[in-house]
Design a protein around this motif. Structure first.
Motif, PDB file in Angstrom:
ATOM      1  N   ILE B 296       0.882  -1.173   0.000  1.00 16.98           N
ATOM      2  CA  ILE B 296       0.000   0.000   0.000  1.00 16.98           C
ATOM      3  C   ILE B 296       0.917   1.221   0.000  1.00 16.98           C
ATOM      4  CG2 ILE B 296      -1.711   1.300   1.312  1.00 16.98           C
ATOM      5  CD1 ILE B 296      -2.859  -1.255   2.307  1.00 16.98           C
ATOM      6  N   GLY B 297       0.705   2.129  -0.952  1.00 14.90           N
ATOM      7  CA  GLY B 297       1.548   3.326  -1.048  1.00 14.90           C
ATOM      8  C   GLY B 297       1.515   4.123   0.242  1.00 14.90           C
ATOM      9  N   GLY B 298       2.653   4.675   0.622  1.00 15.78           N
ATOM     10  CA  GLY B 298       2.712   5.512   1.821  1.00 15.78           C
ATOM     11  C   GLY B 298       2.768   4.721   3.109  1.00 15.78           C
ATOM     12  N   GLN B 299       2.469   3.406   3.048  1.00 15.91           N
ATOM     13  CA  GLN B 299       2.498   2.564   4.252  1.00 15.91           C
ATOM     14  C   GLN B 299       3.497   1.429   4.122  1.00 15.91           C
ATOM     15  OE1 GLN B 299      -1.370   0.923   4.811  1.00 15.91           O
ATOM     16  NE2 GLN B 299      -2.191   2.768   5.756  1.00 15.91           N
ATOM     17  N   GLY B 300       3.344   0.657   3.062  1.00 13.07           N
ATOM     18  CA  GLY B 300       4.274  -0.443   2.838  1.00 13.07           C
ATOM     19  C   GLY B 300       3.768  -1.819   3.215  1.00 13.07           C
ATOM     20  N   TYR B 301       2.511  -1.925   3.621  1.00 16.17           N
ATOM     21  CA  TYR B 301       2.000  -3.260   3.962  1.00 16.17           C
ATOM     22  C   TYR B 301       1.767  -4.077   2.705  1.00 16.17           C
ATOM     23  CZ  TYR B 301       1.569  -2.358   8.860  1.00 16.17           C
ATOM     24  OH  TYR B 301       1.875  -2.105  10.154  1.00 16.17           O
ATOM     25  N   ILE B 302       2.327  -5.287   2.684  1.00 13.32           N
ATOM     26  CA  ILE B 302       2.043  -6.173   1.549  1.00 13.32           C
ATOM     27  C   ILE B 302       1.049  -7.259   1.940  1.00 13.32           C
ATOM     28  CG2 ILE B 302       4.151  -5.755   0.211  1.00 13.32           C
ATOM     29  CD1 ILE B 302       5.303  -8.336   1.392  1.00 13.32           C
ATOM     30  N   PHE B 303       0.937  -7.541   3.228  1.00  8.60           N
ATOM     31  CA  PHE B 303      -0.073  -8.485   3.717  1.00  8.60           C
ATOM     32  C   PHE B 303      -0.736  -7.887   4.949  1.00  8.60           C
ATOM     33  CE2 PHE B 303       2.844 -11.675   1.727  1.00  8.60           C
ATOM     34  CZ  PHE B 303       1.946 -12.147   0.782  1.00  8.60           C
ATOM     35  N   ARG B 305      -3.431  -5.774   5.061  1.00  7.28           N
ATOM     36  CA  ARG B 305      -4.174  -4.527   4.897  1.00  7.28           C
ATOM     37  C   ARG B 305      -4.928  -4.603   3.571  1.00  7.28           C
ATOM     38  NH1 ARG B 305      -2.512  -4.347   9.233  1.00  7.28           N
ATOM     39  NH2 ARG B 305      -1.457  -2.690  10.384  1.00  7.28           N
ATOM     40  N   GLY B 306      -6.228  -4.888   3.661  1.00  5.01           N
ATOM     41  CA  GLY B 306      -7.039  -4.902   2.448  1.00  5.01           C
ATOM     42  C   GLY B 306      -6.936  -6.182   1.642  1.00  5.01           C
ATOM     43  N   ASN B 307      -6.064  -7.123   2.051  1.00  6.89           N
ATOM     44  CA  ASN B 307      -5.991  -8.395   1.314  1.00  6.89           C
ATOM     45  C   ASN B 307      -5.905  -9.558   2.305  1.00  6.89           C
ATOM     46  OD1 ASN B 307      -3.408  -8.101   2.257  1.00  6.89           O
ATOM     47  ND2 ASN B 307      -2.406  -8.275   0.267  1.00  6.89           N
ATOM     48  N   GLN B 308      -6.783  -9.522   3.308  1.00  7.90           N
ATOM     49  CA  GLN B 308      -6.746 -10.555   4.356  1.00  7.90           C
ATOM     50  C   GLN B 308      -7.052 -11.959   3.836  1.00  7.90           C
ATOM     51  OE1 GLN B 308      -7.722  -7.464   4.863  1.00  7.90           O
ATOM     52  NE2 GLN B 308      -7.298  -6.780   6.942  1.00  7.90           N
ATOM     53  N   GLN B 309      -7.570 -12.020   2.591  1.00 11.00           N
ATOM     54  CA  GLN B 309      -7.787 -13.353   2.006  1.00 11.00           C
ATOM     55  C   GLN B 309      -6.446 -14.093   1.893  1.00 11.00           C
ATOM     56  OE1 GLN B 309      -8.544 -10.344   0.758  1.00 11.00           O
ATOM     57  NE2 GLN B 309     -10.203 -10.478  -0.742  1.00 11.00           N
ATOM     58  N   LEU B 310      -5.396 -13.323   1.639  1.00  8.31           N
ATOM     59  CA  LEU B 310      -4.064 -13.925   1.560  1.00  8.31           C
ATOM     60  C   LEU B 310      -3.556 -14.071   2.996  1.00  8.31           C
ATOM     61  CD1 LEU B 310      -2.754 -11.821  -1.463  1.00  8.31           C
ATOM     62  CD2 LEU B 310      -3.473 -14.205  -1.512  1.00  8.31           C
ATOM     63  N   SER B 311      -4.178 -14.969   3.712  1.00  6.98           N
ATOM     64  CA  SER B 311      -3.915 -15.125   5.147  1.00  6.98           C
ATOM     65  C   SER B 311      -2.613 -15.870   5.395  1.00  6.98           C
ATOM     66  CB  SER B 311      -5.059 -15.901   5.765  1.00  6.98           C
ATOM     67  OG  SER B 311      -5.029 -17.222   5.233  1.00  6.98           O
ATOM     68  N   SER B 312      -2.266 -15.971   6.649  1.00  3.71           N
ATOM     69  CA  SER B 312      -1.029 -16.684   6.988  1.00  3.71           C
ATOM     70  C   SER B 312      -1.109 -18.141   6.523  1.00  3.71           C
ATOM     71  CB  SER B 312      -0.785 -16.606   8.489  1.00  3.71           C
ATOM     72  OG  SER B 312      -1.908 -17.119   9.177  1.00  3.71           O
ATOM     73  N   ARG B 313      -2.295 -18.725   6.602  1.00  3.13           N
ATOM     74  CA  ARG B 313      -2.429 -20.133   6.169  1.00  3.13           C
ATOM     75  C   ARG B 313      -2.213 -20.255   4.661  1.00  3.13           C
ATOM     76  NH1 ARG B 313      -7.704 -22.763   8.665  1.00  3.13           N
ATOM     77  NH2 ARG B 313      -8.648 -20.794   8.086  1.00  3.13           N
ATOM     78  N   VAL B 342       4.462  -6.477   7.109  1.00  2.00           N
ATOM     79  CA  VAL B 342       3.486  -7.566   7.011  1.00  2.00           C
ATOM     80  C   VAL B 342       2.763  -7.679   8.343  1.00  2.00           C
ATOM     81  CG1 VAL B 342       4.654  -8.937   5.246  1.00  2.00           C
ATOM     82  CG2 VAL B 342       5.299  -9.230   7.625  1.00  2.00           C
ATOM     83  N   ASP B 343       1.512  -8.051   8.262  1.00  2.00           N
ATOM     84  CA  ASP B 343       0.723  -8.241   9.478  1.00  2.00           C
ATOM     85  C   ASP B 343      -0.298  -9.331   9.163  1.00  2.00           C
ATOM     86  OD1 ASP B 343      -0.531  -7.992  11.895  1.00  2.00           O
ATOM     87  OD2 ASP B 343      -1.565  -6.125  11.406  1.00  2.00           O
ATOM     88  N   THR B 344       0.214 -10.559   9.030  1.00  2.00           N
ATOM     89  CA  THR B 344      -0.659 -11.653   8.577  1.00  2.00           C
ATOM     90  C   THR B 344      -1.543 -12.151   9.707  1.00  2.00           C
ATOM     91  OG1 THR B 344       0.939 -13.363   9.166  1.00  2.00           O
ATOM     92  CG2 THR B 344       1.115 -12.441   6.948  1.00  2.00           C
ATOM     93  N   GLY B 345      -1.272 -11.700  10.923  1.00  2.00           N
ATOM     94  CA  GLY B 345      -2.047 -12.177  12.066  1.00  2.00           C
ATOM     95  C   GLY B 345      -1.362 -13.343  12.760  1.00  2.00           C
ATOM     96  N   GLU B 346      -0.317 -13.883  12.115  1.00  2.00           N
ATOM     97  CA  GLU B 346       0.417 -14.995  12.732  1.00  2.00           C
ATOM     98  C   GLU B 346       1.888 -14.596  12.808  1.00  2.00           C
ATOM     99  OE1 GLU B 346       1.362 -19.626  11.917  1.00  2.00           O
ATOM    100  OE2 GLU B 346      -0.348 -18.804  10.849  1.00  2.00           O
ATOM    101  N   LYS B 347       2.352 -14.454  14.020  1.00  2.00           N
ATOM    102  CA  LYS B 347       3.715 -13.939  14.244  1.00  2.00           C
ATOM    103  C   LYS B 347       4.774 -14.753  13.496  1.00  2.00           C
ATOM    104  CE  LYS B 347       3.048 -10.446  16.671  1.00  2.00           C
ATOM    105  NZ  LYS B 347       3.244  -9.241  15.889  1.00  2.00           N
ATOM    106  N   GLU B 348       4.566 -16.083  13.495  1.00  2.25           N
ATOM    107  CA  GLU B 348       5.585 -16.939  12.890  1.00  2.25           C
ATOM    108  C   GLU B 348       5.705 -16.669  11.384  1.00  2.25           C
ATOM    109  OE1 GLU B 348       5.193 -21.060  13.998  1.00  2.25           O
ATOM    110  OE2 GLU B 348       6.631 -21.594  12.426  1.00  2.25           O
ATOM    111  N   VAL B 349       4.558 -16.513  10.744  1.00  2.00           N
ATOM    112  CA  VAL B 349       4.587 -16.234   9.296  1.00  2.00           C
ATOM    113  C   VAL B 349       5.182 -14.851   9.055  1.00  2.00           C
ATOM    114  CG1 VAL B 349       3.172 -15.938   7.223  1.00  2.00           C
ATOM    115  CG2 VAL B 349       2.669 -17.769   8.822  1.00  2.00           C
TER     116      VAL B 349
END
Lengths: 528, 372
Positions: B296-303, B305-313, B342-349
């Protein structure tokens, strides 16, 4: 280092700042817009009848097809007005390098010793022609050969070419050498097609590999100001043909991991180029070879004190390790023990990158500079340049809102600063501040190469040339301009006010519809 | 004793994992629950609040009933002051506004809240710039710069402010997009106003850069050209959200979802706007797959933010090495400190993804950035 009370007073004293500086400014039209039809500066002498009788009409000697159908559109101006025209233009420019400080960072603006100009002006040099027989130009050939020896000693490499005429041509030549080397090793573009560089490297560093057909991998810095070894390792692969970086780059930071990085590139089969445009940070103290590089180039018009500005003339000689010598441009100067000669027998050469032998006038001045300094003198150049930069740093750091970009403490010849805080609090950006600094009789301060990854950048480089007092004056001017941003921002935003050049809105500089590269376009723009 | 307001929007982010692009509105929330969505916001709020435990005896937490803060505060060992009493319905935006106003009236020193862009708007409506706030990232859309980079960082930032170590504040944008338009594939980002947050750039994500500049088209085309040319046969390409990813789909002449994930096989669209569940089922087929994402421009999140379908699993199944990151040079330059997150919701990933990564930035150009 603590500033003495006396020094503090001197820095704060307004008398240090030249409030009264004004650059000569003439509303001088283009020469084409002067004079009137029929006016002449010089009236050509009529051909004497005796001669005419023998040769006939000189125009008959020229093939008809190359004769113009209409006379050329040349200015028609009398001599006195023409003289005034050029005197006025020169008043706007003359001696700028000697009357003001010129902190144009990354350009290494240093004093050009006038004695070296005298040497380059002598007819013994200016009357030479590159097509003369070698026997008749042994003097200049000897100078060039010996200058190659200087560059070998400075870089640690065994072979040099003086042919490239500027820094970017030097980088381009080195890039072609990488390509030839890899192809000879059986690694064509199908196998090795990537060149690694950093975002703070000079613009030619990514441009020349792109011109040579390579893919460019650009590394961004960490909070230290340089990319980590991990980033380099992520970039290096079996497809790596080579790497080109500045060390130090324009932040003035020497990458402490450079040996590990060059080794990793070598392990992948790549070659390493050092961009020595910032050589003022390590002359005589560090060499490209010992840092693990395989080749380098210099900008003689920067580090070696020869004049530059206005796009030339420059010189960008290169030096390479022994096994790469066969790829150097043709011809190469050699010495057989008795005479100096041009060697054209270089079957593996990348070819000719510039007609003849390089910008010999620039080389001659650089030769004079190195000869006058000697090895110890060169080391002193760096010592003084680094000391000057760090003294300037100490002064600028005391100004609220003027901040060093990136965490690394040790800086060499220059620093990239950011003026974000001043911008955030006043709305005045660093380009406007730079224009205002010029109002106090100081040359242009460099902001940054593109891309501007440090926001509101400013990159002064004091070099070894400037005195303690001049550096203090510059710091006092920056302090004054920052104060003006808070007190009278509109004055800063519309600067410069005292220069020959008026305020030019920054955005128009990049708008092709508002730029007139020639008079025809200018006339069209006037009609709009 | 210092008073701190604590608000949790328990429904924030609920639409994300089931491809609903957001969670605003009752109907969407119901639809999300039907699709099997689970509330993750309370969990993230707890991760943040735990960082304030060292100040337990020095601060008083003023919060809302039950799932809007009371439960989370109690689970962290705090004895909060609860405003109002329990409500027998799903929470609404108006609740956030009401409680935030009440907290302002009770003179709290700052508000720590968990939510997404919609929640930030509600907080802004209630308190404006009257007092500083810290946002715990828990929503689907987080275009606003006010959110901390992670729940833990949000807690740390609040801790720094409350303990007097970071008292300087700055104002950052509250942005949101029209969710209805968003579901139709149109991004209409709007600036709603500003909130005051403690001034520590390393803790906050920055505002999303608005769209691409004109010359970016050159780079976008180059990126698309390169990705499409290098696409391999019989590999699923999971093409993420955003206009950079859209350029790839356009290059192949395929329909696409601007703010969703589409699946391509052999340059043909095989699934459009997929959910996490659908992706996991697809990956069960055993074919190799690759993920294409852009920050996301200005932020840098690739996972995250707005694409939670691409989950840690999903990322685990695809494999870290099969994640392709793309971004134009101007987008890279818009990222704070040129870093990816990245903020996939799973620390390990998250930690598996961290480190230096190649980012394709033009036809023949690559940038190397760090995922932190």
């Amino acid at each position: 280092m603590n500033l003495t009370q006396k020094t503090k007073e001197r820095i704060d004293a307004k008398r240090m700042i030249n409030d009264r500086w004004r650059q000569s400014k003439w509303l001088e039209p283009l020469v084409y817009d002067l004079g009137s039809p029929g006016e002449r500066g010089i009236i050509a002498v009529e051909l004497e009848e005796e001669i005419r009788n023998v040769v006939g009409d000189p125009l008959d000697l020229l093939p008809k097809e190359i004769l113009r159908k209409t006379p050329p559109h040349l200015p028609e101006v009398g001599q006195p007005r023409l003289m005034k025209h050029y005197v006025r233009l020169s008043q706007e420019l003359t001696c700028e390098d000697n009357t003001t400080m010129f902190p144009l960072g990354t350009c290494t603006m240093k004093y050009n010793p006038k004695s070296h100009e005298r040497i380059a002006e002598t007819p013994r040099f200016t009357e030479l022609h590159p097509r003369q027989d070698e026997k008749t130009v042994q003097g200049i050939l000897e100078i060039m050969y010996k200058f190659q020896d200087y560059l070998k000693a400075i870089s640690g490499f065994s072979s040099v070419s003086l042919q490239p005429a500027c820094g970017s041509q030097g980088v381009f030549t080195n890039m072609r050498i990488i390509r030839s080397y890899q192809e000879d090793k059986g690694f064509g573009m199908d196998k090795k097609d990537e060149i690694i560089t950093t975002v703070f490297s000079h613009p030619s560093n990514p441009a020349t590999p792109a011109m040579s057909g390579y893919k460019v991998i650009t590394l961004y810095p960490d909070e230290t100001g340089f990319p980590s070894v991990e980033k380099f390792k992520a970039a290096i692969s079996e497809r790596t043909a080579g790497m080109i970086i500045g060390c130090p780059d324009d932040t003035g930071i020497y990458n402490p991991n450079i040996m590990e990085i060059t080794k990793a590139v070598h392990d992948a089969g790549g070659l390493c180029i050092l961009d020595s445009a910032n050589a003022n940070g390590y002359f005589g103290w560090a060499r490209a070879k010992e840092a693990g590089f395989d080749m380098t180039h210099w900008n003689l018009h920067k580090s070696f004190s020869t004049p530059h500005g206005g796009a030339g003339p420059g010189a960008g000689p290169i030096a390479v390790r022994e096994d790469l010598a066969k790829y150097l441009p043709t011809p190469k100067i050699n010495f057989d023990g008795e005479r100096y000669y041009w060697d054209y027998n270089l079957p593996s050469s990348v070819g000719v990158v510039r007609p003849f032998f390089g910008n010999t006038g620039v080389i001659l001045r650089a030769f004079a500079w190195v000869t006058s300094l000697g090895g110890e003198g060169l080391r002193e150049v760096t010592q003084t340049a680094v000391l000057n930069n760090n003294y300037l740093r100490m002064l600028l750091e005391k100004i609220p809102g003027v901040q060093v970009a990136y965490e690394t403490k040790d800086r060499l010849h220059e620093i990239r600063w950011n003026l974000n805080q001043v911008y955030a609090e006043t709305g005045v950006n660093s380009f406007q501040m730079i224009a205002r600094i010029c109002d106090y009789g100081v040359g242009d301060t460099f902001p940054s190469h593109f891309p501007y990854i440090v926001e509101n950048p400013i990159t002064p480089e004091p070099t070894e040339t400037y005195s303690k007092e001049e550096i203090e004056e510059y710091a006092a001017i920056v302090k004054r301009v920052v104060e003006e941003c808070y007190e009278t921002p509109e004055i800063v935003m519309t600067a410069p006010h005292n220069s020959a050049m008026p305020h030019v809105p920054w955005e128009t500089m990049f708008d092709p519809t508002q730029i007139a590269p020639c008079r025809t376009v200018w006339l069209k723009l006037q009609k709009k | 004793m210092k008073k701190i307001g604590f608000i949790v929007n328990p429904l924030a982010g609920i639409g994300g994992s089931v491809a609903l692009k957001g969670s605003d509105g009752e109907e969407i929330v119901e639809r999300a629950f039907e699709l099997g969505a689970v509330c993750k916001s309370p969990e993230r709020a707890i991760s943040a609040l735990k960082k304030l435990q060292p100040l337990k005896d020095k601060i008083e937490i003023v919060t809302c009933p039950e799932e809007m803060g009371e439960n989370e505060a109690k689970s962290c060992g705090f004895l909060p002051v609860v405003i109002g009493s329990s409500f027998q319905r799903r929470t609404q935006a108006s609740d956030t506004i009401h409680f935030a106003k009440e907290m302002l009236a009770r003179n709290v020193e700052m508000i720590l809240f968990a939510g997404g862009d919609g929640t930030a708007r509600d907080i802004y409506d209630a308190v404006g710039t009257e007092l500083p706030v810290v946002g715990i990232p828990a929503g689907t859309k987080m275009h606003s710069g006010i959110y901390a980079t992670s729940p833990e960082d949000a807690g740390e930032l609040a801790f720094l402010y409350l303990s007097g170590k970071q008292l300087k504040v700055k104002e950052l944008e509250v942005m949101d997009i029209d969710e209805e338009a968003f579901r139709r594939g149109v991004v209409k980002a709007k600036l709603y106003g500003y909130l005051k947050i403690p001034d520590a750039p390393n803790f906050t994500q920055g505002t999303k850069g608005g769209g691409h500049q004109a010359d970016d088209q050159f780079y976008l085309k180059g990126i698309a050209e390169r990705i499409v040319t290098e696409m391999e046969q019989d590999i699923f390409y999971l093409v993420g959200s955003g206009t950079t990813c859209r350029a790839i789909m356009e290059k192949m002449g395929l329909e696409n979802t601007l703010l969703g994930v589409d699946v391509v096989l052999n340059k043909k669209l095989v699934m459009k706007d997929v959910t996490e569940h659908q992706l996991l089922e697809l990956l069960e087929q055993g074919k190799q797959s690759k993920i294409i994402v852009t920050p996301i421009g200005g932020q840098g999140y690739i996972f995250g933010r707005g694409n939670q379908q691409l989950s840690s699993r999903v990322i685990r199944k695809v494999g870290i090495k099969n994640v392709l990151v793309i971004a134009t040079p101007s987008k890279i330059q818009s990222l704070p400190q040129h870093r990816l997150h990245v903020d996939t919701g799973e620390k390990e990933v998250d930690s598996m993804l961290k480190g230096a990564v190649r980012v394709i930035s033009a036809l023949n150009e690559v940038a190397v950035l760090e995922i932190v």
